[in-house]
Motif scaffolding. Structure first.
Motif, PDB file in Angstrom:
ATOM      1  N   ALA A  85       0.960  -1.359   0.022  1.00 23.67           N
ATOM      2  CA  ALA A  85       0.097  -0.094   0.007  1.00 23.67           C
ATOM      3  C   ALA A  85       0.866   1.398   0.111  1.00 23.67           C
ATOM      4  CB  ALA A  85      -0.865  -0.106   1.089  1.00 23.67           C
ATOM      5  N   THR A  95       2.146  -1.630   6.579  1.00 23.12           N
ATOM      6  CA  THR A  95       0.949  -2.282   6.838  1.00 23.12           C
ATOM      7  C   THR A  95       0.890  -2.971   7.874  1.00 23.12           C
ATOM      8  OG1 THR A  95       0.349  -2.412   4.513  1.00 23.12           O
ATOM      9  CG2 THR A  95      -1.010  -3.720   5.890  1.00 23.12           C
ATOM     10  N   GLU A 116      -5.552  -2.584   1.763  1.00 24.02           N
ATOM     11  CA  GLU A 116      -5.818  -1.229   1.891  1.00 24.02           C
ATOM     12  C   GLU A 116      -6.576  -0.979   2.879  1.00 24.02           C
ATOM     13  OE1 GLU A 116      -7.269   0.279  -1.712  1.00 24.02           O
ATOM     14  OE2 GLU A 116      -5.236   0.192  -2.813  1.00 24.02           O
TER      15      GLU A 116
END
Length: 255
Positions: A85, A95, A116
């Motif tokens: 991401a 993340t 996401e």
């Protein structure tokens, strides 16, 4: 490049039609035909779906004649293509995989939309040449790191790069997401030995083929400050080596 030949062979061997593969990729069936004839090449996102569908590494798909030479040894394969991401400035985010999300991560780690949806953040002083992921620990198998500690790992592309005695977060199809000290015996028997720093937990083995992702521990975040009166101590490397020898001897006796 052997992409076209390998794709056609893998699809045929798996019993998947061109139409079915096209549906997975969200393209027309004629595009699969073009891939297999060498008239067109898949984009990176399509290669990610293809490698996940057939359980091969990108290197194997592109450069190894699977039909004539057979599949590569599992411990030599690359870990699957990594889904990352980025922020509005196109910088890679770290993340965060919370403890409650670890089960879902096994199914969603290759899904951009799922990735996401997880928390994202940045940390200073980490090399920009690596990709990082954060995992929240559960259990007390890796004392003095306590449950709730967040371990930040650097992505390891190939299993053969695992360094014995170092700590890693492993994402596996058999054990889920675990944080352990790893000993690399892939060249000997295709397996990894996973050892806890808490001596109350016995080491165990994982097949290289069952490893989906691996992250070398580089940093951790914890709200639990060390207590100098805490007598809990991690086992030494000598203790770990002895446990490995005992485990291997036990496995030999069982055979």
């Amino acid at each position: 490049m052997l992409l076209a030949k390998n794709l056609k062979y893998l699809r045929s061997e798996s019993g998947i039609t061109q139409a079915e593969l096209a549906a997975k990729l969200g393209v027309q069936r004629s595009m699969i035909s073009a891939y297999e004839d060498g008239r067109s090449e898949p984009k990176l996102w399509a290669l990610e779906v293809i490698t996940n569908t057939f359980g091969v590494s990108l290197d194997e798909l592109l450069h190894h004649d699977i039909q004539h030479n057979g599949r590569k040894a599992h411990f030599q394969k690359e870990i699957r293509i990594l889904t990352i991401a980025v922020d509005d400035s196109d910088r890679e985010n770290i993340t965060m995989v919370p403890q409650k999300a670890s089960a879902g991560y096994l199914n969603g780690f290759a899904d951009p939309e799922y990735m996401e949806s997880l928390p994202q953040f940045h940390l200073p002083n980490l090399s920009k040449n690596n990709t990082y992921r954060a995992f929240e620990l559960s259990g007390d198998s890796m004392l003095p790191l306590v449950p709730g500690t967040i371990v930040i790992g650097s992505y390891v592309e190939q299993l053969r790069d695992i360094r014995s005695g170092q700590t890693y977060v492993l994402v596996t199809s058999t054990e889920g997401v675990v944080y352990k000290r790893v000993f690399n015996y892939l060249e000997e028997n295709g397996k990894l030995f996973l050892v806890s720093d808490n001596e109350h937990y016995k080491p165990y083995e994982v097949k290289g083929e069952d490893v989906l992702e691996i992250w070398e521990a580089r940093a951790f975040i914890s709200t639990d400050f060390p207590n100098p009166k805490d007598k809990s101590k991690p086992v030494s490397l000598d203790d770990i080596s002895q446990m490995i020898l005992e485990l291997k001897a036990e496995i030999t006796r069982m055979r």
